[in-house]
Design a protein around this motif. Structure first.
Motif, short mmCIF file in Angstrom:
data_model
loop_
_atom_site.label_atom_id
_atom_site.label_comp_id
_atom_site.label_asym_id
_atom_site.label_seq_id
_atom_site.Cartn_x
_atom_site.Cartn_y
_atom_site.Cartn_z
N GLY A 1 52.46 -17.60 59.73
CA GLY A 1 53.52 -16.95 59.03
C GLY A 1 54.87 -17.42 59.28
N VAL B 1 58.88 -16.91 60.71
CA VAL B 1 59.63 -16.08 61.47
C VAL B 1 60.99 -16.70 61.25
CG1 VAL B 1 60.47 -15.66 63.97
CG2 VAL B 1 58.16 -15.81 63.24
N GLY C 1 60.10 -11.68 62.84
CA GLY C 1 58.82 -11.90 62.06
C GLY C 1 59.04 -11.37 60.54
N CYS D 1 53.42 -12.66 57.62
CA CYS D 1 52.19 -13.58 58.04
C CYS D 1 51.05 -13.36 57.22
CB CYS D 1 51.87 -13.17 59.53
SG CYS D 1 50.98 -11.66 59.60
N SER E 1 46.77 -13.69 57.31
CA SER E 1 45.73 -13.66 58.15
C SER E 1 44.46 -14.53 57.79
CB SER E 1 45.04 -12.36 58.55
OG SER E 1 43.94 -12.43 59.10
N ASP F 1 49.66 -18.07 65.29
CA ASP F 1 49.50 -17.11 66.30
C ASP F 1 48.48 -16.14 66.15
OD1 ASP F 1 51.57 -15.92 68.97
OD2 ASP F 1 49.40 -16.39 69.16
N LEU G 1 46.79 -12.71 65.42
CA LEU G 1 47.43 -11.69 64.42
C LEU G 1 47.96 -10.29 65.58
CD1 LEU G 1 47.80 -10.43 61.76
CD2 LEU G 1 45.52 -9.43 61.74
N ASN H 1 49.51 -10.72 67.99
CA ASN H 1 50.74 -11.20 68.66
C ASN H 1 51.89 -11.16 67.47
OD1 ASN H 1 49.41 -11.37 70.80
ND2 ASN H 1 49.29 -13.74 70.55
N TRP H 2 51.71 -10.66 66.30
CA TRP H 2 52.74 -10.72 65.43
C TRP H 2 53.30 -9.43 65.20
CZ3 TRP H 2 54.94 -13.96 61.83
CH2 TRP H 2 54.29 -15.37 62.01
N LEU I 1 56.25 -7.72 62.90
CA LEU I 1 56.74 -7.77 61.68
C LEU I 1 58.12 -7.22 61.64
CD1 LEU I 1 55.66 -9.87 59.51
CD2 LEU I 1 53.86 -8.73 60.85
N PHE J 1 60.58 -10.55 67.33
CA PHE J 1 59.17 -11.54 67.43
C PHE J 1 59.49 -12.43 68.69
CE2 PHE J 1 55.55 -13.38 65.54
CZ PHE J 1 55.48 -14.68 66.09
N SER K 1 56.62 -15.29 70.38
CA SER K 1 55.26 -15.96 70.52
C SER K 1 55.25 -17.14 71.68
CB SER K 1 54.87 -16.33 69.11
OG SER K 1 53.66 -17.08 69.09
#
Length: 127
Positions: free
Chosen positions: A35, A37, A47, A50, A52, A99, A101, A103-104, A106, A110, A112
């Motif tokens: 995704g 950022v 974020g 993203c 998946s 990363d 999912l 850990n996202w 939105l 954000f 990571s």
């Protein structure tokens, strides 16, 4: 290890459109979320959207839902962010990130620590 390379940033007037691209290479991206950022000067990382790779689902932050669309290209190794109805507050550096999912985030905040990041591309929305 995953490598990510963004392209497609630039300057546009409010109400305009841009499309960002993220080319991926290296390790396979099974069970990842790819995704975007963004970070504006003086603001938290946010974020934005993203995708998946587990189930092809998409997620968006509240600030861009309905205006931005994330999609995977037919070659399966490129991801796109179509940005329409751009606003000055969309200005920032946009990073492509891979990363897990879970850990996202939105929205603002954000972070990571273990994800893979591209170098970023500048988007400027101004009249």
């Amino acid at each position: 290890q995953v490598q990510l390379e963004e392209s497609g940033g630039g300057s546009v007037q409010p109400g305009g459109s841009l499309r960002l691209s993220c080319a991926t290479s290296g390790d396979t991206l099974d069970d990842y979320a790819i995704g975007w950022v963004r970070q504006a000067p003086g603001k938290e990382r946010e974020g934005v959207a993203c995708f998946s790779t587990t189930d092809d689902s998409t997620r968006y932050s509240h600030s861009v839902r309905g205006r931005f669309t994330i999609a995977r290209g037919s070659a399966q190794n490129t991801y796109y962010l179509q940005m329409n109805s751009l606003k000055p507050e969309d200005t920032g550096v946009y990073y492509c990130v891979a990363d897990a999912l879970e850990n996202w985030v939105l929205g603002p905040g954000f972070d990571s620590a273990y994800g893979s990041w591209g170098r970023g591309t500048q988007v400027t929305v101004s009249s």
